[in-house]
Every structure is written in structure tokens, then in C-alpha cells.
Design an enzyme around this catalytic site. Structure first.
Site: not given
Length: 145
Positions: A35, A39, A62-63, A65, A77
């Protein structure tokens, strides 16, 4: 944050992570962090494409989400929270989806915005998550440990 948190050398407790920190694709592949690798490669491809085509690109990192979801199924998430309820490890860096959306709008509306931006919130402990879960889902049987 996937494209930020996995440089070749593992991060120590006092290491600074900022917009200049990049995950190392070789390290990600060696450690089977697919993953993170996807990214990281996607961000790199986007940056190269933007430069080659003279496109102004802003990257948001972002951390994890969290917040209200639109779909009726679990996403990654939400699944992290479910795994926490089931006793598994959890992320401790969260950001609200509404804050991520606002950051995108601000980046679009701010002519001087450029480069990469980390979107992060305060550190969240297991106790913090338990408190919220107990408040909003009192019927859950959350183990005290």
C-alpha cells in the site's frame, strides 16, 4: 502519510517528519509494504507528470482519515477502528475528513500554495479512542486492557 513515514532508515522517536521526508520505494518493496509502495510510486509519477507538462501540483498527505462516511460499507479507516475494538493495534495519527476537505479548498484558493502538505491531528491514545467508543457505542463490549 504513506509517502512520508517509511524512509530507508526506520524512524526513531526523536526523528522529524515533515514535507521533505519521502518513503523509500526499495525499502517498501523489501518490507512488503505494498500500500505504501503504491502511494509512493503514485505521488512520484504525479510529480514527474506535472513537471513534464508544466502543471501546478499540490500534494496532500493526510494522516488516517476518519469522520462521517458516505458509503454503507466499511472503508480502510473505519476498519482500523473495528480492528481496534477487536483488540488489534491501531494508528495513533488521525485527521477528520472535513479538515482534509478544507485543506484541499484552501490549497486551491491560495495562489502561493505549492509542494507537499502534511495534514495531521493530535496524537490519539488507546484511552482516547475507548472513551469516544464508550460514549457513542455504550453497548460495545470493549475490554479494559
Amino acid at each position: 502519510m504513506a509517502t512520508v513515514l517509511f524512509p530507508r532508515s526506520p524512524l526513531g522517536p526523536n526523528d522529524l517528519v515533515d514535507e521533505t521526508t519521502f518513503s523509500d520505494p526499495s525499502f517498501c518493496e523489501e518490507e512488503k509494504l505494498m500500500y505504501v509502495l503504491s502511494k509512493t510510486l503514485a505521488e512520484d509519477a504525479a510529480v514527474r507528470f506535472a513537471k513534464a507538462n508544466n502543471i501546478d501540483l499540490i500534494v496532500m498527505n493526510p494522516a488516517l482519515v476518519t469522520g462521517p462516511i458516505l458509503q454503507p460499507t466499511l472503508n480502510f479507516s473505519v476498519d482500523v477502528i473495528v480492528e481496534f475494538i477487536n483488540g488489534k493495534n491501531f494508528f495513533n495519527r488521525f485527521v477528520d475528513v472535513r479538515d482534509v476537505a478544507l485543506a484541499h479548498v484552501k490549497a486551491l484558493e491560495t495562489p502561493s500554495a505549492n509542494g507537499r502538505y502534511i495534514i495531521d491531528g493530535p496524537i490519539v491514545t488507546a484511552n482516547d479512542i475507548e472513551k469516544v467508543l464508550r460514549e457513542f457505542f455504550p453497548d460495545l463490549c470493549i475490554d479494559d486492557k
